[in-house]
Design a protein around this motif. Sequence first.
Motif, PDB file in Angstrom:
ATOM      1  N   LEU A 212      -6.029   0.752 -11.390  1.00 26.43           N
ATOM      2  CA  LEU A 212      -6.872   1.016 -10.224  1.00 26.43           C
ATOM      3  C   LEU A 212      -6.013   1.436  -9.033  1.00 26.43           C
ATOM      4  N   GLN A 213      -6.394   2.563  -8.396  1.00 24.54           N
ATOM      5  CA  GLN A 213      -5.606   3.110  -7.293  1.00 24.54           C
ATOM      6  C   GLN A 213      -6.362   3.108  -5.960  1.00 24.54           C
ATOM      7  N   ASP A 214      -7.683   3.151  -6.003  1.00 28.03           N
ATOM      8  CA  ASP A 214      -8.479   3.291  -4.776  1.00 28.03           C
ATOM      9  C   ASP A 214      -9.595   2.241  -4.786  1.00 28.03           C
ATOM     10  N   LEU A 215      -9.587   1.353  -3.777  1.00 25.86           N
ATOM     11  CA  LEU A 215     -10.566   0.269  -3.722  1.00 25.86           C
ATOM     12  C   LEU A 215     -11.238   0.255  -2.356  1.00 25.86           C
ATOM     13  N   ASN A 216     -12.578   0.307  -2.343  1.00 26.65           N
ATOM     14  CA  ASN A 216     -13.352   0.301  -1.105  1.00 26.65           C
ATOM     15  C   ASN A 216     -14.204  -0.964  -1.043  1.00 26.65           C
ATOM     16  N   ALA A 233      -3.052 -10.723  -3.754  1.00 23.72           N
ATOM     17  CA  ALA A 233      -3.118  -9.720  -4.819  1.00 23.72           C
ATOM     18  C   ALA A 233      -2.432  -8.418  -4.406  1.00 23.72           C
ATOM     19  N   ILE A 234      -2.613  -8.010  -3.149  1.00 22.39           N
ATOM     20  CA  ILE A 234      -1.998  -6.764  -2.673  1.00 22.39           C
ATOM     21  C   ILE A 234      -0.481  -6.856  -2.742  1.00 22.39           C
ATOM     22  N   ALA A 235       0.059  -7.994  -2.388  1.00 21.65           N
ATOM     23  CA  ALA A 235       1.507  -8.167  -2.410  1.00 21.65           C
ATOM     24  C   ALA A 235       2.069  -8.035  -3.821  1.00 21.65           C
ATOM     25  N   ALA A 236       1.276  -8.440  -4.819  1.00 21.78           N
ATOM     26  CA  ALA A 236       1.764  -8.430  -6.203  1.00 21.78           C
ATOM     27  C   ALA A 236       1.398  -7.165  -6.966  1.00 21.78           C
ATOM     28  N   ASN A 237       0.465  -6.369  -6.427  1.00 22.64           N
ATOM     29  CA  ASN A 237      -0.020  -5.193  -7.149  1.00 22.64           C
ATOM     30  C   ASN A 237       0.858  -3.976  -6.857  1.00 22.64           C
ATOM     31  N   ASP A 238       1.327  -3.324  -7.912  1.00 26.24           N
ATOM     32  CA  ASP A 238       2.198  -2.153  -7.759  1.00 26.24           C
ATOM     33  C   ASP A 238       1.495  -0.844  -8.086  1.00 26.24           C
ATOM     34  N   TYR A 239       0.167  -0.845  -8.126  1.00 25.37           N
ATOM     35  CA  TYR A 239      -0.566   0.348  -8.537  1.00 25.37           C
ATOM     36  C   TYR A 239      -1.555   0.845  -7.483  1.00 25.37           C
ATOM     37  N   LEU A 240      -2.083  -0.062  -6.677  1.00 25.18           N
ATOM     38  CA  LEU A 240      -3.085   0.304  -5.678  1.00 25.18           C
ATOM     39  C   LEU A 240      -2.467   1.209  -4.612  1.00 25.18           C
ATOM     40  N   LYS A 241      -3.160   2.317  -4.310  1.00 23.39           N
ATOM     41  CA  LYS A 241      -2.670   3.267  -3.314  1.00 23.39           C
ATOM     42  C   LYS A 241      -3.524   3.287  -2.046  1.00 23.39           C
ATOM     43  N   SER A 242      -4.766   2.849  -2.139  1.00 20.98           N
ATOM     44  CA  SER A 242      -5.650   2.886  -0.974  1.00 20.98           C
ATOM     45  C   SER A 242      -6.609   1.708  -1.024  1.00 20.98           C
ATOM     46  N   ILE A 243      -6.754   1.023   0.120  1.00 19.98           N
ATOM     47  CA  ILE A 243      -7.732  -0.062   0.207  1.00 19.98           C
ATOM     48  C   ILE A 243      -8.445   0.026   1.554  1.00 19.98           C
ATOM     49  N   ASP A 244      -9.768  -0.082   1.515  1.00 23.18           N
ATOM     50  CA  ASP A 244     -10.610   0.013   2.709  1.00 23.18           C
ATOM     51  C   ASP A 244     -11.284  -1.337   2.941  1.00 23.18           C
ATOM     52  N   LEU A 245     -10.883  -2.006   4.013  1.00 22.77           N
ATOM     53  CA  LEU A 245     -11.466  -3.304   4.381  1.00 22.77           C
ATOM     54  C   LEU A 245     -12.188  -3.219   5.719  1.00 22.77           C
ATOM     55  N   SER A 246     -12.571  -2.019   6.111  1.00 25.65           N
ATOM     56  CA  SER A 246     -13.220  -1.827   7.402  1.00 25.65           C
ATOM     57  C   SER A 246     -14.607  -2.469   7.439  1.00 25.65           C
ATOM     58  N   TRP A 247     -15.044  -2.772   8.663  1.00 27.01           N
ATOM     59  CA  TRP A 247     -16.382  -3.341   8.893  1.00 27.01           C
ATOM     60  C   TRP A 247     -16.611  -4.617   8.089  1.00 27.01           C
ATOM     61  N   ASN A 248     -15.620  -5.512   8.156  1.00 28.42           N
ATOM     62  CA  ASN A 248     -15.781  -6.844   7.604  1.00 28.42           C
ATOM     63  C   ASN A 248     -15.705  -7.848   8.754  1.00 28.42           C
TER      64      ASN A 248
END
Length: 477
Positions: A212-216, A233-248
């Motif tokens: 998984l590379q893009d998570l919204n 999880a982000i600290a340990a994940n070496d594959y994710l390229k984009s994460i959107d946590l806006s409007w939380n």
Amino acid sequence: MATDDRLQTNLMRVKRRYPASKPMTPSQLKVMEEVREASSVVPGHYYLPESDEEEYDTDIEPDEGEKPEYENLGVNVYLKTCRKLKQLPIRHVCEALMERTSIEVRNRGLTAYGTLSITNALLVNVTVTRLCLDGNALPSKALKYISWLLTENVAISSLSLDENRFDSEGIMELCNTIKVSTTLTKLSLAGNNLENVDASYVASMLLYNAVLQDLNLSYNNISDEGAAYLAEAIAANDYLKSIDLSWNKIRPSGIVHIAKAVKENVMLKSLNLAMNGIARDGCEALSAMLLNNDSLMFLNISNSRIKDLDASLLVPALLKNDSLRSLNMSYNTINSSTLVTLLQAIRRNEGRALNFLDMSGILIFRSVQFFAQQIKGSRSVFKFNHGDIVTYNGTMAEEEQQLIKQCNPLELLRWYLNLKRLSFDPFISSTGHLRKEELQTLLKRIGLTLTPSQLDQLYLTGEGTTAETIDIKAIIV
């Protein structure tokens, strides 16, 4: 392939995935039985049903006597499953199965069985790579069918399930499925009212998933607790390229967790934290993140309760970071003086990586544009977005006077003439030589005010003496 053969093929897949030594869970058995029941309605021949039998779209039916080549695309499976489950087929789903790589069913009130009809068809379709079921208020039962699809289908790489109404059990099942997915690279769960417990399931998914590379996850109810789960999880994940946590609902302590995690991540390229509560502690953590991270390229912290003193904490990072390409700080409470400080830091950055600064919705003085223009002098691709320009009648605002005092007078004069598309020719003699008092009067006529020390700089000679006149035409070329 006949119905019995296809059904046996699906069952063989299940047996390979769940051998006798590791029996399927009751939930998995139930879903398999529903898929088996829906699949069993597909006849051995693949003629589409006559239009007078059910409310089918006649435009997709073949001519009489013609045998369509739809079986390998899943159209027959979709139509026959809809008929069995008493669902009205959707025309563009059939068209997408035949001609496209993407199926989009948005805001159609799709039911769980309507979802099953689509996922059942995708079990035999290998051309569709993107499935979008946004805005259908799907129940969690639909996630069971989608999870089953991801288990069996090897073509779907993008899944969008925004604005539905999944419960935590459904989210958990979906995340458990994606843990072992080898094809899904993009997932969107925006606007699903996800809570912190759901964020924990997503975090667990990220710890195991390797594609998984893009998570919204935007427009949800994730707060600091959920941010802490995701940060691990982000600290340990070496594959994710984009994460959107806006409007939380992430506040400074949650932002600190995220920033520390991204500081350790070497793959993430895009981070969206817009419309959260970043404030001073968050900005301090983000600055430390940018000082130590050399992979992040896009950062959005717009509309996040950032004030002048908070924003100024980013200056050290903007001076040294050489990977960030775009920074969005729009719709925060930042004044022109702080903006100038940020622009000056960007200008002095030797890496010259940042080429887009978004300050939309923030009022600025006209002189701020001068500092942005100086950056464009060394990197032509630089773009600076901002809100309206402050205008005033009479005396210049004190804040802008202070900003102008920081400007090189010659560069400021050239920029102002170019901005206003003005020329001194109508106001000066053919020689172009002006005394200091004459130049001061002329600048006042065109609306530009320089301080006495700035005027003195214009009249300094190479030997360090003060000239009586200057050739204004020559120096502004």
